[in-house]
Each structure stands twice: as C-alpha cells, then as structure tokens.
Design a protein around this motif. Structure first.
Motif, PDB file in Angstrom:
ATOM      1  N   PHE A  50       0.841  -1.194   0.000  1.00 19.84           N
ATOM      2  CA  PHE A  50       0.000   0.000   0.000  1.00 19.84           C
ATOM      3  C   PHE A  50       0.877   1.245   0.000  1.00 19.84           C
ATOM      4  CE2 PHE A  50      -2.165  -3.467   2.123  1.00 19.84           C
ATOM      5  CZ  PHE A  50      -3.376  -3.519   1.432  1.00 19.84           C
ATOM      6  N   ASP A 102      -8.504   1.984   4.803  1.00 19.91           N
ATOM      7  CA  ASP A 102      -9.715   2.144   4.000  1.00 19.91           C
ATOM      8  C   ASP A 102     -10.179   0.816   3.411  1.00 19.91           C
ATOM      9  OD1 ASP A 102      -9.756   4.842   4.555  1.00 19.91           O
ATOM     10  OD2 ASP A 102      -8.819   5.442   2.656  1.00 19.91           O
ATOM     11  N   GLU A 103      -9.226  -0.049   3.084  1.00 15.46           N
ATOM     12  CA  GLU A 103      -9.602  -1.350   2.527  1.00 15.46           C
ATOM     13  C   GLU A 103     -10.294  -2.217   3.580  1.00 15.46           C
ATOM     14  OE1 GLU A 103      -7.133  -4.881   0.509  1.00 15.46           O
ATOM     15  OE2 GLU A 103      -7.134  -2.989  -0.621  1.00 15.46           O
ATOM     16  N   GLU A 142      -4.506   3.945   3.172  1.00 19.46           N
ATOM     17  CA  GLU A 142      -5.013   3.088   2.096  1.00 19.46           C
ATOM     18  C   GLU A 142      -5.341   1.695   2.615  1.00 19.46           C
ATOM     19  OE1 GLU A 142      -3.231   1.213  -1.999  1.00 19.46           O
ATOM     20  OE2 GLU A 142      -2.751   3.320  -1.575  1.00 19.46           O
TER      21      GLU A 142
END
Length: 411
Positions: free
Chosen positions: A105, A113-114, A110
């Motif tokens: 990432f 957020d996943e 990031e």
C-alpha cells in the motif's frame, strides 16, 4: 488483500470466532495454514492471531501458543499484501519502518480504507479491527497526525474524542456479528473511559456478559454464570454453566459438576459430576483435577482409588492450586496412593489456611509423636486442643497428662 475475503478465510472466521460451537476450530486452523502457504495474506494474518494465546483466540480451540511464529506470520501477511495484516502489525508494534516499506500500500490510510470497506460490508473481524484502530489510538499514525498537528490542546482533544468514540459503534457491530472479543474492549471503554477524554459509563457495561451469553458465546456464558453465582442465583448459574460446557468452554463442565457433586440447588448426582470433571481433564483444567482427585479420595461417584486421587490432586497442586492441599496432605500422612512422608504431610498441612479441625488433628499427631519432626508435645497438644471435640482428637489427648510442674507428658 483483495477487497473481498477468500472463501477459506470466511469459513475459518466462522469456526474460529463467529460460531465456536461448531467444534471445527482445528480444521479451520489447518485450512488457514494451507491458504497461507498458497499466498493468502489474510489467512496468514488470522493464523498469526490464532497463535497469540487466549487473549486473542478462544482457549477452547486448544491452539498452540507460539509468539515467534506469530510474529513471523504477521510480517509475512504484510508482505503478502494483507490490509488486515498491516493493521495487526501496527497494533502489535511490529510495523516498524523496514516492514512498512514492504507493504503493498502507498500508505497506512489506504490499508485502513480497505479494511473499513470490508467492515462496512458486514465482516465482524474487520469491524473489530477498525474498532481497535480507534480504541487504541492507532488512527494517529494511520492519519499521520500528532498533537503538533493542531493549534492547541483543546483542538487536539476534540480530535481525539471524535475518533476514539468511533470505536463504540464498531465494537457493537462486531459483537453482534459474532466477534465476542469486542465485548472485552466495550467493557473497558465503558468502565474506565479514556483518560480525561472519554468519561466512564459503567452502567452501559452491566449487561454485556448476559448479552454475550444469550448470543451463544460459550466464554460469555461462563462469565455470566460466575456473575450469577456471586449474586446467589444458583439455578440460573447452573443453567449457563451447562450451556457453556455444551459449547466446549474449558472449565464450565467442572463448574456444572461441582453443583451436582455438592447438591447445590440441584439433587446430588456424584457419578454425573465425575463425568463432568473428566470432560475437562484433556484441557488441563486445574479445578477439574482437584475435584476429580477429591472424588477418588472420597470414593464418591467412582470407586475409591487413592493412587488416582494422589495423581489428580498432585497435578492441581503442582499447577498452583491450594484447593486440594488438605487431601494431598492426607495422602502423604497415611501413605494413600504414594509413599508415606510425614515431612511433606506437615509442609502441606501448613498450607491449609482455612479452619479445618482434621488438619489441626494431624498436625497435633505429628508434633506430639515426633513424626518427621523433633517431638514437641506441648505444640502437639495445642493443635489437638484446637481440633475441638472430635473423637479422634479427644482420644489422642487422653494419652497425655500434665505433671505437677505443668509439663505435658505421655501417660
């Protein structure tokens, strides 16, 4: 990590966390091992957690505890591209700069957020992970902020409160979805608050274990049963001990057996109680060994067998329990199931910290007769007198008298 969990991980989460009553924990563990070897970073992440002990996974699964392997797997999961692995590495203090460079990432946000996307879609483990990110202040590093990012302390505290408080909703979602561990952090959140940022609200924690019990979580059924027992609600306590035992929670079978052995709020059934104790022996439950040892010593529910009594009682004592120390002392005093040893008998009798006339009687016999110690008749008499009006003590006392000078001697 793809933005969906693999079927292998979904099945494993069901059996390891969401529905432990299936009894398929070991099969799920093996499934994770295979998926990890095939490159599934999420499987590697969950597998690492399984090796971290009962604070992170249900003790009833009987998984091995291996911190070194868990650490290796956490690193591996990051390198395999698992966003869950990144957040777990961050939470465990393993996400140092060298490892962070290896993640797939661009940044921590990031990865967060996943996992957040999966949490919003309903996965309880991801919901719990997001909750932890807020609860333990990992959001600071994820968002790249610290107190210097704000104009003053008031603004910084407002930011902290806004983020920390988000854990509550995520923990509730996870808890209701099968992630029973979320209740532990909810309990802490409500009872302790968080510094001077979140005020405690202990009343909101009051029914957590009851709710978990009603959801069918064996661990919470056992905790709730303990609460009911302390409150004197023994019939209800026994019901939940039995529910927890049926779910496979180690120790609960012994708690249910204790009720039947003693006839606590239920008709005595010593043979059934013994079967309950035996179910917990493979888990190494200390109190199961203690109580089974007593049953064999007394010959209740089983044929009296001092050798087995000694075996189980010694296991309990050797693992830190004083519960059966009196019976173990009798084994050494009389040579029941082991070699007679008055020295060990006396040492064990001295660990009987509760009122016990028979322990005083045996100590009296040891000192008055010089059994394994230098004879000390006055000390022995004192113990025999403390034993009260029991026939054995009175009979032994009748063998002694005081001389004209007030000295105790044997008749």
């Amino acid at each position: 990590m793809a933005k969906i969990l693999s079927e292998e991980v979904k099945r494993a989460l069901q059996d390891i966390y969401y529905n432990v009553r299936t009894g398929r924990g070991k099969e799920a563990f093996a499934l994770l091992e295979r998926a990890s070897e095939a490159g599934d970073g999420d499987a590697t992440c969950i597998l690492a957690r399984c090796l971290c002990g009962h604070q992170y996974v249900w003790i009833g699964h009987g998984f091995p505890e291996d911190d070194n392997r868990a650490t290796q797997l956490i690193h591996k999961s990051v390198e395999q591209g698992s966003a869950l692995g990144v957040l777990l590495a961050l939470r465990s203090g393993e996400l140092r700069p060298a490892l962070q460079k290896k993640m797939t990432f661009d940044n921590l946000q990031e990865a967060f957020d996943e996992v957040l996307e999966l949490a919003e879609k309903g996965d309880a483990f991801c919901q719990y992970t997001i909750g932890n990110s807020y609860f333990w202040w990992d959001f600071l590093r994820i968002q790249g902020k610290n107190k210097n990012s704000f104009s003053g302390q008031t603004e910084y505290k407002a930011y902290l409160k806004e983020n920390i408080s988000k854990c509550e909703d995520w923990f509730w979602r996870a808890f209701r979805g099968g992630m029973y561990f979320a209740a532990n952090n909810l309990n802490r959140y409500y009872t302790k608050g968080d510094e001077d940022i979140i005020a405690p609200r202990p009343e909101k924690a009051r029914d957590l274990w009851k709710m978990g019990a009603e959801y069918g979580y064996p661990l919470h059924q056992a905790i709730y049963a303990d609460e009911l027992e302390k409150a004197g609600q023994r019939t209800d306590a026994l019901y939940w001990y039995k529910q927890a035992a049926e779910g496979g929670h180690p120790g609960s079978s012994s708690d249910a057996g204790r009720y039947y052995y003693e006839g606590i709020g239920v008709e005595k059934d010593e043979a059934y109680a013994v079967r309950c104790f035996e179910k917990d022996i493979p888990f190494g439950v200390v109190r199961a060994h203690d109580m089974l040892g007593r049953a064999y010593f007394q010959g209740k529910g089983v044929t009296q067998d001092y050798a087995k009594a000694y075996y189980y009682l010694y296991y309990g004592y050797n693992n830190g329990s004083k519960w059966g120390v009196f019976y173990l002392a009798k084994c050494f005093f009389y040579g029941y199931g082991t070699n007679q040893d008055y020295v060990l008998a006396r040492q064990l009798l001295d660990e009987v910290y509760w009122d016990n006339w028979e322990a005083d009687y045996l100590r009296g016999m040891i000192y008055a007769n010089g059994l394994g110690v230098s004879q000390d008749i006055p000390r022995g008499i004192a113990y025999l007198q403390k034993a009260g009006n029991h026939e054995e003590a009175k009979t032994e006392l009748s063998h002694y008298k005081k001389t004209l000078f007030g000295k105790w001697v044997r008749r």
